[in-house]
Design an enzyme around this catalytic site. Sequence first.
Site, PDB file in Angstrom:
ATOM      1  N   LYS A 174       0.825  -1.203   0.000  1.00 35.51           N
ATOM      2  CA  LYS A 174       0.000   0.000   0.000  1.00 35.51           C
ATOM      3  C   LYS A 174       0.863   1.258   0.000  1.00 35.51           C
ATOM      4  O   LYS A 174       1.995   1.237   0.461  1.00 35.51           O
ATOM      5  CB  LYS A 174      -0.888  -0.003   1.256  1.00 35.51           C
ATOM      6  N   THR A 207      -7.179   9.149   9.453  1.00 35.25           N
ATOM      7  CA  THR A 207      -6.843   7.923   8.713  1.00 35.25           C
ATOM      8  C   THR A 207      -6.630   6.745   9.665  1.00 35.25           C
ATOM      9  O   THR A 207      -5.939   5.789   9.330  1.00 35.25           O
ATOM     10  CB  THR A 207      -5.567   8.135   7.859  1.00 35.25           C
ATOM     11  N   GLY A 209      -7.131   3.370  11.066  1.00 40.15           N
ATOM     12  CA  GLY A 209      -7.779   2.131  10.623  1.00 40.15           C
ATOM     13  C   GLY A 209      -7.931   1.975   9.122  1.00 40.15           C
ATOM     14  O   GLY A 209      -8.651   1.092   8.654  1.00 40.15           O
ATOM     15  N   THR A 210      -7.219   2.795   8.353  1.00 40.52           N
ATOM     16  CA  THR A 210      -7.340   2.679   6.890  1.00 40.52           C
ATOM     17  C   THR A 210      -6.896   1.292   6.405  1.00 40.52           C
ATOM     18  O   THR A 210      -7.533   0.694   5.545  1.00 40.52           O
ATOM     19  CB  THR A 210      -6.495   3.745   6.154  1.00 40.52           C
ATOM     20  N   GLY A 211      -5.792   0.799   6.985  1.00 45.96           N
ATOM     21  CA  GLY A 211      -5.253  -0.502   6.541  1.00 45.96           C
ATOM     22  C   GLY A 211      -6.207  -1.640   6.863  1.00 45.96           C
ATOM     23  O   GLY A 211      -6.443  -2.526   6.025  1.00 45.96           O
ATOM     24  N   CYS A 212      -6.780  -1.616   8.073  1.00 53.28           N
ATOM     25  CA  CYS A 212      -7.723  -2.677   8.481  1.00 53.28           C
ATOM     26  C   CYS A 212      -8.946  -2.649   7.571  1.00 53.28           C
ATOM     27  O   CYS A 212      -9.408  -3.687   7.074  1.00 53.28           O
ATOM     28  CB  CYS A 212      -8.180  -2.469   9.925  1.00 53.28           C
TER      29      CYS A 212
END
Length: 271
Positions: A174, A207, A209-212
């Site tokens: 990412k 941002t 928790g964007t990855g989760c």
Amino acid sequence: MVKKALTIAGSDSGGGAGIQADLKTFQELDVYGMSVITAVTAQNTTGVQGVYKVPLEGIQEQLQSIAEDLRPDAIKTGMLFNSDTIDAVSRFIEFYEMKHVVVDPVMIAKGGASLLQNEAVKALKEKLLPLATIVTPNIPEAEVLTGIKIVTMDDRKQVAKLLHIMGAKTVMIKGGHDQGREEMIDLLYDGQQFHTFSSNRIPTKNTHGTGCTFSAAITAQLAKGSSVVQAVKVAKDFIQAAIEEDLHIGSGHGPTNHWAYKRNKVKIAIK
Ligand SMILES: Nc1ncnc2c1ncn2[C@@H]1O[C@H](COP(=O)(O)OP(=O)(O)OP(=O)(O)O)[C@@H](O)[C@H]1O
Ligand SMILES: Cc1ncc(CO)c(N)n1
């Protein structure tokens, strides 16, 4: 037939990341969500105040309860914290021949708190990575997994190839941490070709928790039978809407808006 997805991750009391982000995302994408909680964090938008690991037997029993009754169509892993948990989760995936495994190699929360012990990196690489349909590191996580520093897009491609050689079927590195760019580029490698998914960088501090959320959206789409590339396309639209229409909650890095994607789709359908 309703599709079911399982998240194996840590709880975020603030509701923006971890188990809570995953279940909200599954629900918004019309997939029945289940959870195995590996750790409980005391957390809000300003940071992580405490981490309480669930005892190994508690994790194993949750896994078994799900395997014996509610077979998931796809699984994602998030915060696993230590190597014992990684061992147990890897054995569970292998024993029950679980399909569609999304490994989000969560290591450090945005505020800097450690969500994976150093001793666990080896187990993550050797046991879980080879079971991954897709692994979704951010740039620092990809660097830790491979020991290679990422500066350019060519570095990222080299690291993606290496993670594929290490066993992950597909690799998504990412771009959220690539600070220099206006464009947000996520790079996918499927073992043969590279695919890029670009969007504008949204200027916001919200941002958390964007990855989760992104990896949960991939998981939901895989549960419904999408190809990996199609699943990532939807996940990218989902996270873009969730960041764009942020909720302005809390005094630190606020959560994203998990209902923005579906609400936008409904608006378009009504027009
Ligand atoms: N400011 C932003 N604008 C647009 N997209 C973003 C922004 N920040 C992150 N993204 C997107 O969100 C997704 C998650 O990427 P990111 O690199 O932030 O994950 P992460 O670091 O693992 O998240 P987390 O901190 O929650 O673990 C990617 O698709 C990325 O492109
Ligand atoms: C529980 C949990 N999992 C993952 C992350 C990474 O965003 C977080 N902050 N908290």
